[in-house]
Write a protein that holds these residues in place. Structure first.
Motif, PDB file in Angstrom:
ATOM      1  N   PHE A 633       0.807  -1.035   0.068  1.00  9.45           N
ATOM      2  CA  PHE A 633       0.182  -0.107   0.052  1.00  9.45           C
ATOM      3  C   PHE A 633       0.811   1.078  -0.159  1.00  9.45           C
ATOM      4  O   PHE A 633       1.548   1.599   0.982  1.00  9.45           O
ATOM      5  N   ASP A 634       0.942   1.975  -1.228  1.00  4.40           N
ATOM      6  CA  ASP A 634       1.849   3.138  -1.295  1.00  4.40           C
ATOM      7  C   ASP A 634       3.300   2.694  -0.912  1.00  4.40           C
ATOM      8  O   ASP A 634       3.914   3.594  -0.378  1.00  4.40           O
ATOM      9  N   GLY A 635       3.607   1.616  -1.300  1.00  6.01           N
ATOM     10  CA  GLY A 635       4.834   1.047  -1.187  1.00  6.01           C
ATOM     11  C   GLY A 635       5.183   0.549   0.140  1.00  6.01           C
ATOM     12  O   GLY A 635       6.404  -0.116   0.508  1.00  6.01           O
ATOM     13  N   ARG A 636       4.459   0.513   1.160  1.00  6.08           N
ATOM     14  CA  ARG A 636       4.437  -0.185   2.550  1.00  6.08           C
ATOM     15  C   ARG A 636       3.934  -1.555   2.508  1.00  6.08           C
ATOM     16  O   ARG A 636       2.697  -1.739   2.185  1.00  6.08           O
ATOM     17  N   PRO A 637       4.757  -2.525   2.927  1.00  4.29           N
ATOM     18  CA  PRO A 637       4.239  -4.061   2.706  1.00  4.29           C
ATOM     19  C   PRO A 637       3.364  -4.284   3.992  1.00  4.29           C
ATOM     20  O   PRO A 637       3.699  -3.806   5.320  1.00  4.29           O
ATOM     21  N   VAL A 638       2.363  -4.932   3.931  1.00  2.00           N
ATOM     22  CA  VAL A 638       1.265  -5.433   4.745  1.00  2.00           C
ATOM     23  C   VAL A 638       0.961  -6.808   4.615  1.00  2.00           C
ATOM     24  O   VAL A 638       0.807  -7.217   3.289  1.00  2.00           O
ATOM     25  N   ARG A 639       1.196  -7.846   5.542  1.00  5.65           N
ATOM     26  CA  ARG A 639       0.999  -9.056   5.418  1.00  5.65           C
ATOM     27  C   ARG A 639      -0.390  -9.500   5.854  1.00  5.65           C
ATOM     28  O   ARG A 639      -1.169  -9.083   6.863  1.00  5.65           O
ATOM     29  N   TYR A 640      -0.963 -10.565   5.201  1.00  8.16           N
ATOM     30  CA  TYR A 640      -2.199 -11.015   5.500  1.00  8.16           C
ATOM     31  C   TYR A 640      -2.192 -12.467   5.328  1.00  8.16           C
ATOM     32  O   TYR A 640      -1.698 -13.043   4.513  1.00  8.16           O
ATOM     33  N   ALA A 641      -2.848 -13.094   6.627  1.00 10.00           N
ATOM     34  CA  ALA A 641      -3.049 -14.361   6.566  1.00 10.00           C
ATOM     35  C   ALA A 641      -4.162 -14.874   5.761  1.00 10.00           C
ATOM     36  O   ALA A 641      -4.902 -13.928   5.474  1.00 10.00           O
ATOM     37  N   GLN A 642      -4.197 -16.252   5.462  1.00  9.75           N
ATOM     38  CA  GLN A 642      -5.481 -16.703   4.630  1.00  9.75           C
ATOM     39  C   GLN A 642      -6.593 -16.178   5.309  1.00  9.75           C
ATOM     40  O   GLN A 642      -7.673 -15.947   4.666  1.00  9.75           O
ATOM     41  N   SER A 643      -6.757 -16.506   6.642  1.00 10.30           N
ATOM     42  CA  SER A 643      -7.988 -16.190   7.355  1.00 10.30           C
ATOM     43  C   SER A 643      -8.445 -14.759   7.434  1.00 10.30           C
ATOM     44  O   SER A 643      -9.672 -14.259   7.659  1.00 10.30           O
ATOM     45  N   GLU A 644      -7.444 -13.599   6.843  1.00  8.19           N
ATOM     46  CA  GLU A 644      -7.840 -12.421   6.891  1.00  8.19           C
ATOM     47  C   GLU A 644      -8.327 -11.891   5.426  1.00  8.19           C
ATOM     48  O   GLU A 644      -8.196 -10.689   4.929  1.00  8.19           O
ATOM     49  N   LEU A 645      -8.151 -12.711   4.334  1.00  2.45           N
ATOM     50  CA  LEU A 645      -8.492 -12.265   2.870  1.00  2.45           C
ATOM     51  C   LEU A 645      -9.907 -11.829   2.851  1.00  2.45           C
ATOM     52  O   LEU A 645     -10.108 -11.204   1.814  1.00  2.45           O
ATOM     53  N   ASP A 646     -10.707 -12.189   3.695  1.00  2.00           N
ATOM     54  CA  ASP A 646     -11.973 -11.550   3.713  1.00  2.00           C
ATOM     55  C   ASP A 646     -11.918  -9.934   3.815  1.00  2.00           C
ATOM     56  O   ASP A 646     -13.247  -9.240   3.452  1.00  2.00           O
ATOM     57  N   GLU A 647     -10.732  -9.377   4.162  1.00  2.00           N
ATOM     58  CA  GLU A 647     -11.063  -8.149   4.209  1.00  2.00           C
ATOM     59  C   GLU A 647     -10.400  -7.302   3.022  1.00  2.00           C
ATOM     60  O   GLU A 647     -10.565  -6.029   2.663  1.00  2.00           O
ATOM     61  N   LEU A 648     -10.147  -8.520   1.723  1.00  2.00           N
ATOM     62  CA  LEU A 648      -9.633  -7.624   0.314  1.00  2.00           C
ATOM     63  C   LEU A 648     -10.477  -8.264  -0.510  1.00  2.00           C
ATOM     64  O   LEU A 648     -11.161  -9.051  -0.537  1.00  2.00           O
ATOM     65  N   VAL A 649     -10.586  -7.320  -1.630  1.00  2.00           N
ATOM     66  CA  VAL A 649     -11.249  -7.782  -2.945  1.00  2.00           C
ATOM     67  C   VAL A 649     -10.605  -7.435  -4.008  1.00  2.00           C
ATOM     68  O   VAL A 649      -9.633  -6.465  -3.817  1.00  2.00           O
ATOM     69  N   LEU A 650     -10.624  -7.963  -5.014  1.00  2.00           N
ATOM     70  CA  LEU A 650      -9.757  -7.555  -6.284  1.00  2.00           C
ATOM     71  C   LEU A 650     -10.318  -6.123  -6.630  1.00  2.00           C
ATOM     72  O   LEU A 650     -11.653  -6.127  -6.523  1.00  2.00           O
ATOM     73  N   ALA A 651      -9.490  -5.188  -7.313  1.00  2.00           N
ATOM     74  CA  ALA A 651      -9.886  -4.032  -7.513  1.00  2.00           C
ATOM     75  C   ALA A 651      -9.616  -3.450  -8.967  1.00  2.00           C
ATOM     76  O   ALA A 651      -9.263  -2.326  -9.149  1.00  2.00           O
ATOM     77  N   TYR A 652      -9.350  -4.519 -10.036  1.00  2.00           N
ATOM     78  CA  TYR A 652      -9.370  -4.113 -11.259  1.00  2.00           C
ATOM     79  C   TYR A 652     -10.716  -3.052 -11.514  1.00  2.00           C
ATOM     80  O   TYR A 652     -10.547  -2.181 -12.398  1.00  2.00           O
ATOM     81  N   ALA A 653     -11.764  -3.445 -11.234  1.00  2.00           N
ATOM     82  CA  ALA A 653     -13.047  -2.536 -11.205  1.00  2.00           C
ATOM     83  C   ALA A 653     -13.238  -2.454  -9.784  1.00  2.00           C
ATOM     84  O   ALA A 653     -13.250  -3.220  -8.949  1.00  2.00           O
ATOM     85  N   CYS A 654     -13.724  -1.129  -9.777  1.00  2.00           N
ATOM     86  CA  CYS A 654     -14.323  -0.914  -8.262  1.00  2.00           C
ATOM     87  C   CYS A 654     -15.689   0.315  -8.543  1.00  2.00           C
ATOM     88  O   CYS A 654     -15.679   0.531  -9.474  1.00  2.00           O
ATOM     89  N   SER A 655     -16.263   0.192  -7.406  1.00  2.00           N
ATOM     90  CA  SER A 655     -17.541   1.097  -7.490  1.00  2.00           C
ATOM     91  C   SER A 655     -17.344   2.465  -7.485  1.00  2.00           C
ATOM     92  O   SER A 655     -16.184   3.129  -7.098  1.00  2.00           O
ATOM     93  N   ILE A 656     -17.831   3.201  -8.247  1.00  2.00           N
ATOM     94  CA  ILE A 656     -17.651   4.724  -8.220  1.00  2.00           C
ATOM     95  C   ILE A 656     -17.764   5.381  -6.829  1.00  2.00           C
ATOM     96  O   ILE A 656     -16.761   6.123  -6.578  1.00  2.00           O
ATOM     97  N   HIS A 657     -18.657   4.725  -5.871  1.00  2.00           N
ATOM     98  CA  HIS A 657     -18.398   5.339  -4.626  1.00  2.00           C
ATOM     99  C   HIS A 657     -17.126   5.049  -3.979  1.00  2.00           C
ATOM    100  O   HIS A 657     -16.496   6.103  -3.368  1.00  2.00           O
ATOM    101  N   LYS A 658     -16.646   4.049  -4.223  1.00  2.00           N
ATOM    102  CA  LYS A 658     -15.481   3.455  -3.667  1.00  2.00           C
ATOM    103  C   LYS A 658     -13.971   4.404  -4.198  1.00  2.00           C
ATOM    104  O   LYS A 658     -13.096   4.396  -3.607  1.00  2.00           O
ATOM    105  N   SER A 659     -14.236   4.925  -5.183  1.00  2.00           N
ATOM    106  CA  SER A 659     -13.208   5.840  -6.069  1.00  2.00           C
ATOM    107  C   SER A 659     -12.924   6.830  -5.702  1.00  2.00           C
ATOM    108  O   SER A 659     -12.211   7.829  -5.877  1.00  2.00           O
TER     109      SER A 659
END
Length: 728
Positions: A633-659
């Motif tokens: 994130f902006d060059g800063r590494p952040v580690r996610y365990a398998q159990s934490e993947l529900d905090e992430l989604v793919l973002a090639y496409a995102c909602s206009i609200h989220k942009s």
């Protein structure tokens, strides 16, 4: 799997047992599973590998599985076993145990270590992990740190499975069960049985309806006081989350709660009285607030009036001389409205600068940093998102931070370090993208300011309002209590530039402007959803990289109004990932593969990781052995365990609200009548203003026309404007 299988009703209930060979599909929310099972040879004369479809709390490759149900024939996938019940049994064979451990269920064990451990302990492996984990250090490569990780993960999985089985019987899926376990640990089942409604407040992603389903299934009465009170809180929270409202009138609250709960108004009125008594809800005239929203609105107004009334600690600045000096230093001539806005910011303790793209808001921020900097004042720049803060820093050459990082969240204390009792240092604070800031965040920010500071709020009131409740920037301007200037002259454009022009066309209710030949703005007429997707992929992967030399993985953002349906973010991300980043090491959650290079978005504020809702990052590493990945994130590494993947989604496409708050080199904006309910002028305006070098609107001209004409901005129920004049 859209086609439905045909069950052979002539066959009686049957059973299938075997070893889980592979998991074809898994929905962690519902537990719906499609898996391939290796059965003992000769089962009813059929093949050794059987496809089983059903629902189970948790399942891993290598486990022994027992299924009861019926055979069916799927029109696309052939013969399957439709399981009514699925029972997973811990494997006993060495090969089954190896596959079981290699599947990633235990942190610290991937395919390599699974093989080594089973080679060492054979069929006794699981007993060793459970009862004699110290012996794991006999395995090459396993030290005390990894041994401890394996043992802790084994214990956690044992607890999770018990909870999953319990919750599945009450309609809860795997992902939510995992979050419940992370919150309550071994007390999870006791907490859920005692008061399931706690889940709404304590566990991210679990709402009232889920908790209510659990409550009713564990025997909490339909008309109980605890259910009524939880329903009232949920109704108010829904008004805040979905409508952006800070309060609800009492008649509406009781009506909506009664529709939700189907219990009498008398019971609801008694529950409401208990919430007033407890202090969870606050009533003012006929308005009912959640306590934190009432407190936030009240404190924001009080603090801003206090700032306006409190003198500065530094000597007054001659605005006319300072503006002339800044013009000479920056080598430009400001327009009259820009000079007026800059004058307000120099003379006033609190001021507001608003206007659309290209009207010179950033130029004024630069001038302010020059003027205040020349007086050796301590200037603090901030914005609600990391991307907005980064743009601010690039434009001014001065450090800028997100509001969350400025206030410094302390996980051990569960709050921000800088508060009214421990205020920030600084003389001048400039906030950009203020239209994105909801009433809660504005309250937290203002409470941390000393009374002597100068505050400048910059934003665009024509963009979408904040995702959270309140309408802070509009309310403050509407109050007339704070000096403000609305800039309307366009400066940021070149001879061929249409992005800024079209943003203002849309804002004025006018049609989009296009031209032949080279441009920074294009409209691609495509009416059918399937063709829109195909054109989007072609533009992203071929046309834009070839013509504009932009990297599709990092420079091109697809924006769409919705999350669901064919043109929603979920489907688009899957399609675009397949086109841009189809292979390589990955971690899987549900049916999503997270691969190195993928663009991802954070879905919630995670103060421990210092990553916040809407932050965009790129997956740098995928560790299949330890079932973890690293996101930059902006060059800063952040580690996610398998159990934490529900905090992430793919973002090639995102909602206009989220942009909101973001700016991308290129954006592809999808507009279709599929999005009819969301098509609004401020939605299209916000989408267009996200593009820095290139904007392509792909879709139907009818949808674009609907959006431009729809200017019925939904009013939010707030009282900040009135409170700015109240001395109570």
């Amino acid at each position: 799997m859209s086609s439905q299988p045909t069950t052979d009703l002539s066959e009686p209930t049957d059973t299938v047992s075997g070893t889980v060979e592979s998991i074809v599909y898994r929905n962690d929310e519902t537990g719906y599973t499609v898996c391939t099972v290796k059965t003992p040879a000769g089962l009813r004369g059929r093949e050794d590998f059987v496809t089983i479809v059903g629902t189970c709390a948790a399942i891993w490759e290598g486990e022994e599985l027992h299924a009861e149900g019926q055979w069916s024939r799927h029109p696309s996938h052939g013969r399957q076993f439709q399981a009514k019940t699925l029972t997973c049994i811990t494997p006993t064979s060495a090969e089954g145990i190896r596959r079981y451990l290699a599947s990633g269920m235990i942190k610290g064990i991937g395919p390599k270590f699974a093989q080594r451990i089973v080679d060492t302990f054979g069929e006794q492996t699981l007993t060793v992990i459970d009862k004699e984990s110290g012996r794991l250090r006999e395995v090459e490569g396993i030290g005390e740190g990894r041994r401890k990780l394996i043992k802790e993960s084994w214990n956690e999985q044992s607890g999770v499975r018990e909870i999953m089985i319990f919750l599945q019987s009450h309609g809860i899926g795997t992902a939510k069960a995992s979050r419940i376990f992370r919150q309550y640990g071994t007390d999870s089942i006791a907490v859920v049985k005692r008061n399931p409604y706690r889940l709404c407040e304590d566990v991210w992603g679990i709402g009232f309806k889920t908790a209510d389903g659990i409550a009713l299934s564990v025997g909490i009465p339909h008309d109980s006081e605890v259910r009524a009170r939880a329903g009232l809180i949920y109704t108010l929270q829904t008004e805040a989350d979905d409508g952006g409202h800070c309060f609800t009138v009492d008649a509406d609250l009781l009506l909506h709660a009664q529709e939700l709960l189907d219990i009498s108004v008398e019971i609801l009125a008694e529950a409401l009285a208990k919430e007033y008594e407890k202090g969870t809800l606050v009533k003012e005239e006929n308005r009912i607030y959640l306590r934190d929203l009432f407190r936030a609105e009240t404190r924001v107004a009080l603090k801003l009036r206090h700032l306006l009334d409190t003198p500065r600690t530094f000597a007054p600045i001659d605005a006319d001389k300072a503006i002339a000096w800044a013009e000479a230093k920056m080598g430009l001539r400001l327009a009259p409205l820009q000079r007026e806005a800059l004058g307000h910011a120099i003379r006033s303790k609190v001021s507001i600068i608003t206007g659309g793209p290209g009207v010179g808001k950033t130029t004024i921020i630069r001038a302010l940093t020059e003027i205040f900097g020349a007086r050796r004042l301590d200037i603090r720049l901030a914005a609600p998102t990391g991307r907005a803060a980064k743009r601010m820093a690039e434009a001014t050459g001065h450090e800028a931070q997100t509001i969350h990082r400025l206030l410094k969240f302390n996980p051990s204390q569960g709050g921000f370090e800088f508060t009214d009792e421990n205020p920030l240092s600084g003389d001048c604070f400039i906030l950009d993208e203020t239209s994105m800031i909801d009433i809660r965040l504005m309250d937290q920010f203002l409470q941390a300011l000393p009374g002597s500071v100068t505050l400048v709020l910059v934003g665009d009131t024509d963009q979408l309002p904040s995702v959270g409740p309140g309408n802070v920037l509009r309310d403050l301007i509407g109050s007339g209590a704070i000096p403000f200037c609305r800039l309307d002259t366009i400066f940021r454009q070149d001879t061929s530039g249409l992005i800024v022009r079209n943003a203002h066309h849309v804002n004025s209710g006018e049609a989009l402007e296009t031209r032949e030949g080279e441009s920074d703005f294009y409209f691609v007429e495509t009416a059918e959803p399937e063709k829109i997707i195909a054109r989007t992929v072609e533009l992203m992967t071929q046309r834009i990289p070839h013509k504009f030399k932009l990297d599709p993985l990092t420079d091109v953002q697809v924006l769409t109004p919705m999350r669901k349906n064919l043109l929603g973010t979920e489907n688009l991300n899957e399609v675009i990932q397949t086109a841009l980043n189809p292979t390589g090491p990955s971690l899987v959650r549900g049916c999503t593969h997270y691969r190195r290079g993928d663009r991802v978005m954070q879905l919630r504020n995670n103060y421990d990781k210092e990553v916040f809702n809407g932050d965009i990052g790129f997956i740098k590493e995928v560790d299949e052995e330890d079932r973890a990945l690293v996101v930059l994130f902006d060059g800063r590494p952040v580690r996610y365990a398998q159990s934490e993947l529900d905090e992430l989604v793919l973002a090639y496409a995102c909602s206009i609200h989220k942009s909101q708050g973001s700016e991308y080199p290129a954006v592809i904006v999808l507009m279709h009548t599929q999005h009819y309910k969301l098509l609004q002028r401020n939605l299209l305006y916000t989408a267009i203003t996200r593009g820095k070098k290139l904007v392509l609107v792909v879709g139907s001209s009818r949808a674009v026309s609907i959006a431009i004409k729809a200017n019925q901005v939904r009013e939010r129920r707030t009282t900040l404007k009135e409170r700015m004049h109240s001395r109570g």
